[in-house]
Motif scaffolding. Structure first.
Motif, PDB file in Angstrom:
ATOM      1  N   MET A   1       0.836  -1.193   0.000  1.00 38.39           N
ATOM      2  CA  MET A   1       0.000   0.000   0.000  1.00 38.39           C
ATOM      3  C   MET A   1       0.872   1.245   0.000  1.00 38.39           C
ATOM      4  O   MET A   1       1.886   1.306   0.695  1.00 38.39           O
ATOM      5  CB  MET A   1      -0.906   0.019   1.230  1.00 38.39           C
ATOM      6  N   TYR A  14      -7.806  -1.722   3.503  1.00 40.62           N
ATOM      7  CA  TYR A  14      -6.379  -1.975   3.308  1.00 40.62           C
ATOM      8  C   TYR A  14      -6.147  -2.946   2.156  1.00 40.62           C
ATOM      9  O   TYR A  14      -5.319  -2.694   1.272  1.00 40.62           O
ATOM     10  CB  TYR A  14      -5.775  -2.536   4.599  1.00 40.62           C
ATOM     11  N   PHE A  18      -4.374  -3.266  -3.015  1.00 36.66           N
ATOM     12  CA  PHE A  18      -3.354  -4.116  -3.610  1.00 36.66           C
ATOM     13  C   PHE A  18      -3.825  -4.749  -4.914  1.00 36.66           C
ATOM     14  O   PHE A  18      -5.024  -4.996  -5.088  1.00 36.66           O
ATOM     15  CB  PHE A  18      -2.962  -5.231  -2.629  1.00 36.66           C
ATOM     16  N   ILE A  22      -1.599 -10.089  -5.006  1.00 39.30           N
ATOM     17  CA  ILE A  22      -1.240  -9.838  -3.612  1.00 39.30           C
ATOM     18  C   ILE A  22      -2.492  -9.837  -2.742  1.00 39.30           C
ATOM     19  O   ILE A  22      -2.500 -10.383  -1.633  1.00 39.30           O
ATOM     20  CB  ILE A  22      -0.480  -8.507  -3.477  1.00 39.30           C
ATOM     21  N   HIS A  23      -3.560  -9.230  -3.262  1.00 40.25           N
ATOM     22  CA  HIS A  23      -4.829  -9.172  -2.535  1.00 40.25           C
ATOM     23  C   HIS A  23      -5.296 -10.569  -2.154  1.00 40.25           C
ATOM     24  O   HIS A  23      -5.731 -10.811  -1.022  1.00 40.25           O
ATOM     25  CB  HIS A  23      -5.869  -8.476  -3.420  1.00 40.25           C
ATOM     26  N   GLY A  62       1.258  -6.159   3.396  1.00 41.55           N
ATOM     27  CA  GLY A  62       1.636  -6.493   2.036  1.00 41.55           C
ATOM     28  C   GLY A  62       2.648  -5.516   1.476  1.00 41.55           C
ATOM     29  O   GLY A  62       2.596  -4.307   1.754  1.00 41.55           O
ATOM     30  N   LYS A  64       5.495  -5.062  -2.217  1.00 44.64           N
ATOM     31  CA  LYS A  64       5.571  -5.365  -3.647  1.00 44.64           C
ATOM     32  C   LYS A  64       6.022  -6.804  -3.896  1.00 44.64           C
ATOM     33  O   LYS A  64       5.498  -7.467  -4.803  1.00 44.64           O
ATOM     34  CB  LYS A  64       6.531  -4.392  -4.339  1.00 44.64           C
TER      35      LYS A  64
END
Length: 298
Positions: A1, A14, A18, A22-23, A62, A64
């Motif tokens: 984020m 939150y 993403f 990733i989510h 999270g 990259k």
């Protein structure tokens, strides 16, 4: 984020920041934590998803190229030295690379261990306060009445579950049978002191002669649907049973009323408002707050 974005108000906010890949991993980690600590409260702290149970339990975040899990306490690192060796970054962080399979089973084991850590710490602090005042934990100055619950042989397991599920709950002294008796052998656990939401209790391992029924229940007041769902799901999901009108049973047969505050307020109002709320409650198992509020308005 991106930290230049607004601080997320919820975990859903939150996660929404993403990319899909990733989510999806973050969602699965979130579900894993909930399964391992069903009584934990979910919130945002320090910009990231946080679960709290007897204090801060676990954080995740999270990035990259990886997902971070915190804190990796000293006792936790000693418990899982081999399993954590490839993931530790510094003393307190586990990093799970997004180009490798995420070890969800290990994450669940970590969270379950953290639950036990927090219970132990809560017990230590409560016992220290009690000893400072010259009494055992749960033996309040003004309270001569302690609830005694009869179990077959699982009083300690039940006490640990309650301490891991409800706030202001902990396990106190554990008593072992000094000699053989009809329900336990010498040296086995016979009684356990514990507190449920501040209420002092004793669990007695008395054998199978007597069973729990709905004539006695704990009523836990909740402030919103998330809290209602959390306690209900924790009890029912741990081998319990759903019943009617906000009632359920845990795996040991103890009855619980998971009761939103808004329902009691409606009943206290009396008249048609109470009747409407009562009538709709009678159709429910777990209480749905939105439906109760709609009934109050008529």
């Amino acid at each position: 984020m991106n930290r230049k974005q607004a601080i997320p108000k919820t975990v859903d906010d939150y996660l929404a920041g993403f990319p899909h890949a990733i989510h999806a991993s973050l969602r699965k980690i979130r579900a894993t934590i909930k399964r391992a600590a069903p009584g934990a409260k979910e919130t945002i702290s320090y910009w990231i998803p946080t679960f709290k149970l007897n204090g801060a339990l676990i954080y995740f975040a999270g990035f990259k190229a990886h997902i971070g899990l915190y804190p990796m306490t000293a006792t936790l690192r000693r418990q899982f030295p081999k399993e954590l060796s490839e993931y530790l970054s510094g003393k307190a962080t586990a990093k799970f690379s997004l180009d490798q399979p995420i070890p969800y089973t290990l994450i669940e084991q970590i969270v379950r261990f953290r639950v036990k850590e927090n219970v132990v710490e809560a017990n230590r602090m409560n016992m220290a306060r009690a000893q400072k005042k010259g009494r055992g934990y749960g033996q309040e100055d003004h309270c001569k009445n302690t609830i005694c619950l009869w179990y077959d042989k699982d009083a300690e397991d039940a006490a640990q579950f309650y301490a891991a599920t409800f706030p202001n709950s902990a396990v106190g002294r554990i008593y072992h049978a000094p000699s053989d008796n009809p329900s336990t052998k010498a040296g086995e656990v016979i009684m356990v002191e514990f507190a449920i939401a501040g209420i002092p209790c004793i669990g007695l391992n008395g054998g199978s002669a007597f069973k729990h029924n709905e004539a006695f229940s704990f009523q836990i007041t909740t402030d919103d649907q998330e809290e209602t769902d959390r306690y209900w799901n924790a009890i029912v999901g741990n081998g319990g049973q759903e019943s009617e009108c906000g009632w359920c049973k845990d795996k040991w047969g103890v009855s619980w009323q998971i009761t939103p505050r808004v329902l009691m307020e409606a009943m206290a109002a009396g008249g048609n408002e109470a009747k409407r709320a009562f009538d709709v409650m009678m159709t429910m198992q777990k209480i749905d707050i939105a439906t109760i509020e709609a009934a109050r308005r008529g």
